[in-house]
Design an enzyme around this catalytic site. Structure first.
Site, PDB file in Angstrom:
ATOM      1  N   ALA A   9      -1.039  -4.295  15.802  1.00 43.33           N
ATOM      2  CA  ALA A   9      -0.230  -4.912  14.751  1.00 43.33           C
ATOM      3  C   ALA A   9       1.169  -4.340  14.874  1.00 43.33           C
ATOM      4  CB  ALA A   9      -0.814  -4.645  13.369  1.00 43.33           C
ATOM      5  N   SER A  10       2.149  -5.087  14.390  1.00 42.89           N
ATOM      6  CA  SER A  10       3.540  -4.698  14.633  1.00 42.89           C
ATOM      7  C   SER A  10       4.012  -3.506  13.824  1.00 42.89           C
ATOM      8  CB  SER A  10       4.465  -5.899  14.373  1.00 42.89           C
ATOM      9  OG  SER A  10       4.175  -6.936  15.277  1.00 42.89           O
ATOM     10  N   THR A  11       3.568  -3.403  12.569  1.00 41.50           N
ATOM     11  CA  THR A  11       4.065  -2.331  11.703  1.00 41.50           C
ATOM     12  C   THR A  11       2.913  -1.587  11.054  1.00 41.50           C
ATOM     13  OG1 THR A  11       4.158  -3.618   9.650  1.00 41.50           O
ATOM     14  CG2 THR A  11       6.035  -3.824  11.159  1.00 41.50           C
ATOM     15  N   GLN A  14       0.720  -3.286   8.407  1.00 44.27           N
ATOM     16  CA  GLN A  14      -0.267  -4.292   8.798  1.00 44.27           C
ATOM     17  C   GLN A  14      -1.526  -3.609   9.309  1.00 44.27           C
ATOM     18  OE1 GLN A  14       2.177  -6.372  11.684  1.00 44.27           O
ATOM     19  NE2 GLN A  14       2.616  -8.008  10.229  1.00 44.27           N
TER      20      GLN A  14
END
Length: 211
Positions: A9-11, A14
Protein backbone atom coordinates in the site's frame (compact mmCIF):
# COMPACT_ATOMS: atom_id res chain seq x y z
CA UNK A 1 8.14 -24.10 -6.70
CA UNK A 2 7.58 -21.82 -3.71
CA UNK A 3 4.91 -19.12 -3.91
CA UNK A 4 5.48 -15.81 -2.12
CA UNK A 5 2.79 -13.24 -1.45
CA UNK A 6 3.59 -9.58 -2.02
CA UNK A 7 1.29 -6.94 -0.52
CA UNK A 8 1.81 -3.20 -0.87
CA UNK A 9 0.00 0.00 0.00
CA UNK A 10 1.24 3.50 -0.70
CA UNK A 11 1.02 5.08 2.75
CA UNK A 12 1.03 4.03 6.39
CA UNK A 13 -2.64 5.09 6.61
CA UNK A 14 -3.60 2.31 4.19
CA UNK A 15 -3.85 -1.34 5.14
CA UNK A 16 -1.34 -3.24 3.03
CA UNK A 17 -2.71 -6.55 4.34
CA UNK A 18 -6.17 -5.88 2.93
CA UNK A 19 -5.92 -8.48 0.13
CA UNK A 20 -4.03 -11.12 2.13
CA UNK A 21 -6.99 -13.43 2.73
CA UNK A 22 -8.07 -13.15 -0.92
CA UNK A 23 -4.64 -14.22 -2.18
CA UNK A 24 -4.45 -17.00 0.41
CA UNK A 25 -7.81 -18.45 -0.68
CA UNK A 26 -6.94 -18.14 -4.37
CA UNK A 27 -3.81 -20.23 -3.89
CA UNK A 28 -5.37 -22.77 -1.52
CA UNK A 29 -8.31 -23.38 -3.86
CA UNK A 30 -5.75 -24.56 -6.42
CA UNK A 31 -4.01 -26.93 -4.06
CA UNK A 32 -1.01 -24.77 -3.19
CA UNK A 33 0.09 -22.72 -0.20
CA UNK A 34 1.92 -19.44 0.22
CA UNK A 35 5.39 -20.01 1.65
CA UNK A 36 5.90 -16.47 2.93
CA UNK A 37 4.55 -12.92 2.93
CA UNK A 38 6.31 -9.69 2.06
CA UNK A 39 4.27 -6.68 3.18
CA UNK A 40 5.12 -2.99 3.04
CA UNK A 41 3.78 0.54 2.83
CA UNK A 42 5.81 2.06 0.04
CA UNK A 43 5.11 3.87 -3.22
CA UNK A 44 4.80 1.63 -6.26
CA UNK A 45 6.48 4.41 -8.26
CA UNK A 46 9.82 3.57 -6.65
CA UNK A 47 11.91 0.45 -7.10
CA UNK A 48 13.59 1.05 -3.75
CA UNK A 49 11.14 -1.03 -1.72
CA UNK A 50 12.82 -3.05 1.08
CA UNK A 51 10.34 -5.94 1.15
CA UNK A 52 10.16 -6.31 -2.61
CA UNK A 53 13.93 -6.38 -2.85
CA UNK A 54 14.11 -8.86 0.03
CA UNK A 55 11.59 -11.09 -1.77
CA UNK A 56 13.63 -10.98 -4.96
CA UNK A 57 16.72 -11.89 -2.97
CA UNK A 58 15.05 -14.73 -1.04
CA UNK A 59 13.29 -16.34 -4.01
CA UNK A 60 15.00 -19.19 -5.82
CA UNK A 61 15.00 -19.92 -9.53
CA UNK A 62 11.54 -20.90 -10.76
CA UNK A 63 9.58 -19.65 -7.74
CA UNK A 64 6.42 -17.54 -8.06
CA UNK A 65 5.16 -14.21 -6.72
CA UNK A 66 1.44 -13.66 -6.25
CA UNK A 67 -0.10 -10.19 -6.14
CA UNK A 68 -3.60 -8.73 -6.18
CA UNK A 69 -3.01 -6.43 -9.15
CA UNK A 70 -0.08 -5.46 -11.34
CA UNK A 71 -0.17 -1.96 -9.84
CA UNK A 72 0.78 -3.50 -6.47
CA UNK A 73 4.02 -4.58 -8.11
CA UNK A 74 4.61 -1.57 -10.32
CA UNK A 75 3.68 2.04 -10.90
CA UNK A 76 7.21 2.45 -12.20
CA UNK A 77 8.43 4.51 -15.12
CA UNK A 78 9.54 2.61 -18.21
CA UNK A 79 13.22 2.40 -17.25
CA UNK A 80 12.56 1.13 -13.72
CA UNK A 81 9.92 -1.32 -14.96
CA UNK A 82 12.47 -2.74 -17.40
CA UNK A 83 14.95 -3.12 -14.53
CA UNK A 84 12.40 -4.95 -12.39
CA UNK A 85 11.50 -7.26 -15.26
CA UNK A 86 15.17 -8.10 -15.73
CA UNK A 87 15.42 -8.97 -12.02
CA UNK A 88 12.39 -11.25 -12.32
CA UNK A 89 13.70 -12.81 -15.52
CA UNK A 90 17.12 -13.41 -13.97
CA UNK A 91 15.58 -15.89 -11.52
CA UNK A 92 12.87 -17.07 -13.91
CA UNK A 93 10.26 -15.94 -11.37
CA UNK A 94 6.62 -16.32 -12.33
CA UNK A 95 4.27 -13.44 -11.53
CA UNK A 96 0.69 -14.45 -10.74
CA UNK A 97 -1.71 -11.52 -10.59
CA UNK A 98 -5.42 -11.84 -9.84
CA UNK A 99 -6.21 -9.19 -12.46
CA UNK A 100 -4.28 -11.09 -15.17
CA UNK A 101 -6.10 -14.40 -15.89
CA UNK A 102 -3.42 -15.67 -18.26
CA UNK A 103 -0.93 -15.60 -15.37
CA UNK A 104 -3.04 -18.09 -13.40
CA UNK A 105 -1.74 -20.88 -15.66
CA UNK A 106 1.32 -21.02 -13.39
CA UNK A 107 -0.88 -22.80 -10.81
CA UNK A 108 -2.33 -25.22 -13.37
CA UNK A 109 -0.88 -28.60 -14.37
CA UNK A 110 2.51 -28.21 -16.03
CA UNK A 111 2.34 -27.50 -19.74
CA UNK A 112 4.46 -29.99 -21.63
CA UNK A 113 4.00 -28.48 -25.08
CA UNK A 114 6.91 -26.09 -25.65
CA UNK A 115 5.09 -23.96 -28.22
CA UNK A 116 2.04 -23.45 -25.99
CA UNK A 117 4.25 -22.59 -23.05
CA UNK A 118 6.19 -20.04 -25.08
CA UNK A 119 2.99 -18.45 -26.37
CA UNK A 120 1.56 -18.10 -22.86
CA UNK A 121 4.79 -16.51 -21.62
CA UNK A 122 4.74 -14.04 -24.50
CA UNK A 123 1.10 -13.13 -23.86
CA UNK A 124 1.73 -12.71 -20.13
CA UNK A 125 4.73 -10.48 -20.79
CA UNK A 126 2.75 -8.28 -23.18
CA UNK A 127 -0.22 -8.01 -20.82
CA UNK A 128 2.02 -7.20 -17.85
CA UNK A 129 3.69 -4.43 -19.86
CA UNK A 130 0.30 -3.00 -20.76
CA UNK A 131 -1.09 -3.14 -17.22
CA UNK A 132 2.13 -1.65 -15.82
CA UNK A 133 1.86 1.23 -18.31
CA UNK A 134 -1.77 1.81 -17.31
CA UNK A 135 -0.82 1.78 -13.62
CA UNK A 136 1.94 4.33 -14.28
CA UNK A 137 -0.45 6.61 -16.18
CA UNK A 138 -3.02 6.37 -13.39
CA UNK A 139 -0.32 7.35 -10.88
CA UNK A 140 0.77 10.33 -12.98
CA UNK A 141 -2.83 11.46 -13.56
CA UNK A 142 -3.63 11.34 -9.85
CA UNK A 143 -0.49 13.29 -8.99
CA UNK A 144 -1.36 15.90 -11.63
CA UNK A 145 -4.95 16.28 -10.39
CA UNK A 146 -3.72 16.54 -6.82
CA UNK A 147 -1.24 19.27 -7.74
CA UNK A 148 -3.92 21.15 -9.67
CA UNK A 149 -6.31 20.90 -6.73
CA UNK A 150 -3.70 22.19 -4.28
CA UNK A 151 -2.79 25.05 -6.59
CA UNK A 152 -6.43 26.06 -6.96
CA UNK A 153 -7.00 25.85 -3.19
CA UNK A 154 -3.91 27.97 -2.52
CA UNK A 155 -5.05 30.60 -5.01
CA UNK A 156 -8.41 30.72 -3.24
CA UNK A 157 -6.78 30.86 0.19
CA UNK A 158 -8.39 27.58 1.21
CA UNK A 159 -5.41 25.22 1.30
CA UNK A 160 -4.55 23.95 4.78
CA UNK A 161 -2.44 20.93 3.89
CA UNK A 162 -3.39 17.34 4.63
CA UNK A 163 -5.91 17.16 7.45
CA UNK A 164 -6.22 14.28 9.87
CA UNK A 165 -9.38 12.17 9.56
CA UNK A 166 -10.84 12.87 13.00
CA UNK A 167 -13.72 10.37 12.62
CA UNK A 168 -11.34 7.58 11.64
CA UNK A 169 -8.95 8.43 14.46
CA UNK A 170 -11.81 8.42 16.97
CA UNK A 171 -12.91 4.99 15.75
CA UNK A 172 -9.37 3.68 16.16
CA UNK A 173 -9.24 5.12 19.68
CA UNK A 174 -12.56 3.59 20.68
CA UNK A 175 -11.70 0.14 19.32
CA UNK A 176 -8.11 -0.06 20.51
CA UNK A 177 -8.04 1.95 23.75
CA UNK A 178 -11.61 1.88 25.05
CA UNK A 179 -12.69 -1.59 23.88
CA UNK A 180 -9.22 -3.14 24.15
CA UNK A 181 -9.21 -4.77 20.71
CA UNK A 182 -5.91 -6.07 19.42
CA UNK A 183 -3.83 -3.94 17.08
CA UNK A 184 -4.43 -6.30 14.15
CA UNK A 185 -8.21 -6.50 14.71
CA UNK A 186 -8.44 -2.71 14.98
CA UNK A 187 -6.43 -2.34 11.77
CA UNK A 188 -8.77 -4.73 9.92
CA UNK A 189 -11.94 -3.01 11.12
CA UNK A 190 -10.69 0.46 10.20
CA UNK A 191 -8.79 -0.56 7.03
CA UNK A 192 -5.50 0.99 8.12
CA UNK A 193 -2.06 -0.40 8.90
CA UNK A 194 -0.95 -1.73 12.30
CA UNK A 195 1.51 1.17 12.45
CA UNK A 196 -1.30 3.71 12.05
CA UNK A 197 -3.32 2.06 14.83
CA UNK A 198 -0.35 2.26 17.20
CA UNK A 199 0.41 5.89 16.31
CA UNK A 200 -3.16 7.18 16.52
CA UNK A 201 -4.11 5.24 19.67
CA UNK A 202 -0.97 6.38 21.47
CA UNK A 203 -1.44 10.03 20.49
CA UNK A 204 -5.11 10.23 21.45
CA UNK A 205 -4.58 8.31 24.69
CA UNK A 206 -1.77 10.70 25.60
CA UNK A 207 -3.76 13.79 24.63
CA UNK A 208 -6.77 12.73 26.70
CA UNK A 209 -4.78 11.70 29.72
CA UNK A 210 -3.17 15.15 29.92
CA UNK A 211 -6.14 17.15 28.71
Amino acid sequence: MYIFGYLRASTSDQNAKRAQSTLQKFVQDRGFRIAGWYIENESGASLQRPELLRLLDDAAKGDAIIIEQIDRLSRLDEKSWFTLKEMLHGKELKVISLDLPTSHIALSPQITDEFTGSMIKAINSMMMDMLAAIARKDYQDRRRRQAEGIKKAKEGGKYRGRQADSDLHEKIYQLRVVNKLSISDTAKLTNVSDRTVIRVAKKLACDRSTG
